[in-house]
Design a protein around this motif. Structure first.
Motif, short mmCIF file in Angstrom:
data_model
loop_
_atom_site.label_atom_id
_atom_site.label_comp_id
_atom_site.label_asym_id
_atom_site.label_seq_id
_atom_site.Cartn_x
_atom_site.Cartn_y
_atom_site.Cartn_z
N GLY A 192 0.82 -1.23 0.00
CA GLY A 192 0.00 0.00 0.00
C GLY A 192 0.84 1.26 0.00
N GLN A 193 1.98 1.21 -0.69
CA GLN A 193 2.88 2.36 -0.64
C GLN A 193 2.49 3.45 -1.64
OE1 GLN A 193 6.86 0.74 -0.93
NE2 GLN A 193 6.85 0.06 1.20
N ASN A 194 1.70 4.38 -1.17
CA ASN A 194 1.37 5.59 -1.92
C ASN A 194 1.90 6.74 -1.07
OD1 ASN A 194 -1.20 3.59 -2.41
ND2 ASN A 194 -0.54 4.62 -4.27
N PHE A 195 3.09 7.19 -1.43
CA PHE A 195 3.77 8.17 -0.58
C PHE A 195 3.19 9.57 -0.78
CE2 PHE A 195 6.75 4.71 -1.31
CZ PHE A 195 7.06 4.36 0.00
N MET A 196 3.17 10.33 0.28
CA MET A 196 2.64 11.69 0.21
C MET A 196 3.74 12.63 -0.27
SD MET A 196 0.60 14.12 0.37
CE MET A 196 -0.79 13.00 0.38
N LEU A 197 3.43 13.36 -1.34
CA LEU A 197 4.43 14.25 -1.92
C LEU A 197 4.31 15.68 -1.40
CD1 LEU A 197 4.15 13.08 -5.64
CD2 LEU A 197 5.93 12.50 -4.00
N VAL B 175 6.06 2.26 13.33
CA VAL B 175 6.10 0.84 12.96
C VAL B 175 6.07 0.72 11.44
CG1 VAL B 175 4.96 -1.40 13.21
CG2 VAL B 175 4.81 0.28 15.06
N GLU B 176 7.14 0.20 10.86
CA GLU B 176 7.26 0.08 9.41
C GLU B 176 7.50 -1.37 9.02
OE1 GLU B 176 6.99 2.18 6.54
OE2 GLU B 176 7.19 0.16 5.74
N LYS B 177 6.68 -1.86 8.09
CA LYS B 177 6.77 -3.27 7.69
C LYS B 177 7.85 -3.52 6.63
CE LYS B 177 3.77 -7.06 6.23
NZ LYS B 177 2.44 -7.42 5.76
N GLY C 139 8.27 -3.98 11.58
CA GLY C 139 7.32 -5.08 11.66
C GLY C 139 5.95 -4.65 11.18
N ASP C 140 5.03 -5.60 11.29
CA ASP C 140 3.66 -5.40 10.82
C ASP C 140 2.82 -4.89 12.00
OD1 ASP C 140 1.00 -5.75 10.10
OD2 ASP C 140 1.40 -7.59 8.98
N ILE C 141 2.19 -3.75 11.84
CA ILE C 141 1.41 -3.17 12.94
C ILE C 141 0.33 -4.15 13.42
CG2 ILE C 141 -0.19 -1.95 11.37
CD1 ILE C 141 0.91 -0.75 14.86
#
Ligand SMILES: C[S@@+](CC[C@H](N)C(=O)[O-])C[C@H]1O[C@@H](n2cnc3c(N)ncnc32)[C@H](O)[C@@H]1O
Length: 429
Positions: A82-87, A131-133, A156-158
């Protein structure tokens, strides 16, 4: 003793959890947590004003350029995560402002990614646990924020975390930070006193030992500032609630809400950037619409949801198909929730009533309750016997639950308060 108490510097705490093997905690020595070459607590009252917070030196427009940084690091956004980074920095600033982040606030961030939102949180003075997967991103953050003790990184996974333990660890963070900062200050003094002779360094060494165990005795100016900081940060920590702020991967929105919503005893509010459609749906107040679902009732039972603002889809990288939205969920502490005979049974009743949306409630609740029993309860609650779940407000569901409980049905009170507590995903999905 705190995890950092033995350290003579102010390291950032990294916790690696999840599928990958736990790596040893890295304690990296630094004489100056700000990285600026200056100290944060000058004992001399004639010294210049204190420098900016520890992350100040990290903060510049260029390092906030998400697209450039991803390219430089040869990182491609992963759809599966789900990586849609905010620009757009102004969107991130707006959500931090909406969350009312103040110095010393405890913030849980889900999915820090490139650390763009994390920076805003740190600059606002928050003590952040993120927390970053994605291990590639997590490693990058770990290197970049190594000198920033205000950030604790969990790889890890939240959804696989023990939320209760995570929140408990966050409450300890201010005290650990104060101890680490005092130890770092002592370390600096030790270095400064190196030329000052054995007597002086003996004194400072003594001070360093005391500081490293519990941010103990300090020199006058430093003592005052560190003491104040410690008092502000550590004293109320036991009671302080956490704020959750995240540009959420859309695919875990519902699961995250199910985990977080029942934690009003520990979490004050949740600020999520999520799909606009979901934001609109979850913040509608009244029943009747075809998209009024069990999740609406659950959200209202545990929180007061607020739609904050819409986010143009083109502000994300890559741009998703739909717009985003920022939504706040002000969590209700258990004592402020609607009074129902049993929380667990109430949530089961709501879920069951919505399980067959076309059916009227008295039929949908089978075999939990017999239709005749439900019809009588609906009448007692002043509701039409042909009522469907999507027509009922939260209050009406509660009235129905009480009427059923009084009628002695299997879904009635079990005598407990049904509290789902504050840790983990207690809500039955
Ligand atoms: C929408 S991006 C947001 C990134 C960054 N905060 C931003 O605003 O640009 C979602 C982030 O969550 C991470 N992520 C995805 N699933 C996750 C999970 N289950 N637990 C923790 N992080 C997750 C992704 O790797 C990614 O970094």
């Amino acid at each position: 003793m705190s995890a950092l108490a033995g350290a003579q510097v102010a390291p950032r705490l990294t916790v690696c959890l999840g599928v990958r093997a736990t790596r040893p905690r890295r304690l990296q020595a630094t004489a100056d947590a700000t990285g600026s070459g200056e100290t944060r607590a000058e004992p001399n009252p004639r010294s210049p004003p204190p420098p900016p917070p520890a992350v100040g030196w990290l903060w510049d427009k260029k390092s906030g350029d998400t697209a450039r940084r991803l390219a430089e690091q040869k990182l491609r956004p992963k759809k599966s995560l789900g990586q849609n980074f905010m620009l757009d920095d102004s969107v991130l600033a707006a959500i931090v402002e909406a969350a009312g982040i103040e110095p010393g606030d405890l913030v849980l961030e889900i999915g820090p990614g490139t650390g763009n939102l994390t920076r805003h949180l740190l600059v606002a003075g928050a003590l952040v646990t993120a927390v970053e997967k994605d291990y590639a991103l997590s490693d990058q953050l770990e290197a970049e924020f190594a000198q920033v003790p205000e950030l604790r990184l969990v790889c890890g996974d939240i959804l696989r975390q023990d939320l209760g333990a995570l929140l408990e660890g966050m409450r300890r963070h201010p005290a650990e930070l104060a101890a680490a900062q005092a130890a770092a200050a002592a370390q600096r003094q030790l270095a400064a006193a190196g030329a000052g002779g054995a007597a002086a360094s003996g004194e400072v060494a003594q001070h360093a030992a005391a500081a490293s165990t519990a941010a103990g005795q300090q020199q006058p100016g430093e003592q005052q500032q560190a003491g104040q900081q410690q008092a502000e940060q550590a004293r109320p920590a036991a009671r302080r609630k956490v704020k959750v702020v995240a540009n959420l991967p859309y695919y875990i929105t519902k699961d995250c809400l199910l985990c977080m919503l029942p934690t009003g005893a520990d979490i004050e509010a949740v600020y999520f950037m999520l799909q606009d459609e979901v934001g609109v749906r979850l913040t509608q107040e009244d029943p009747g619409a075809s998209d009024w679902r069990a999740m609406n009732l659950l959200t209202q039972y545990y929180s007061q949801p607020r739609y904050l603002f819409q986010i143009d889809r083109k502000k994300y990288l890559p741009a998703p198909k739909v717009h985003g939205a920022a939504v706040a969920f002000d969590l209700l502490p258990p004592e402020a929730r609607l009074h129902v005979p049993s929380e667990a049974e109430f949530l089961k009743l709501v879920k069951k009533a919505f399980s067959q949306r076309r059916k009227v409630v008295r039929n949908a609740l089978r075999p939990m309750h017999e239709p005749g029993e439900v019809a009588a309860a609906l009448q007692a609650a002043g509701l039409p016997t042909e009522t469907r779940a999507q027509d009922l407000t939260l209050q009406q569901f509660a009235t129905l639950a009480w009427a059923l409980a009084k009628g002695g049905g299997s879904g009635g009170s079990d005598g407990s308060d049904g509290s789902s507590g504050s840790s983990g995903c207690a809500v039955d999905k």
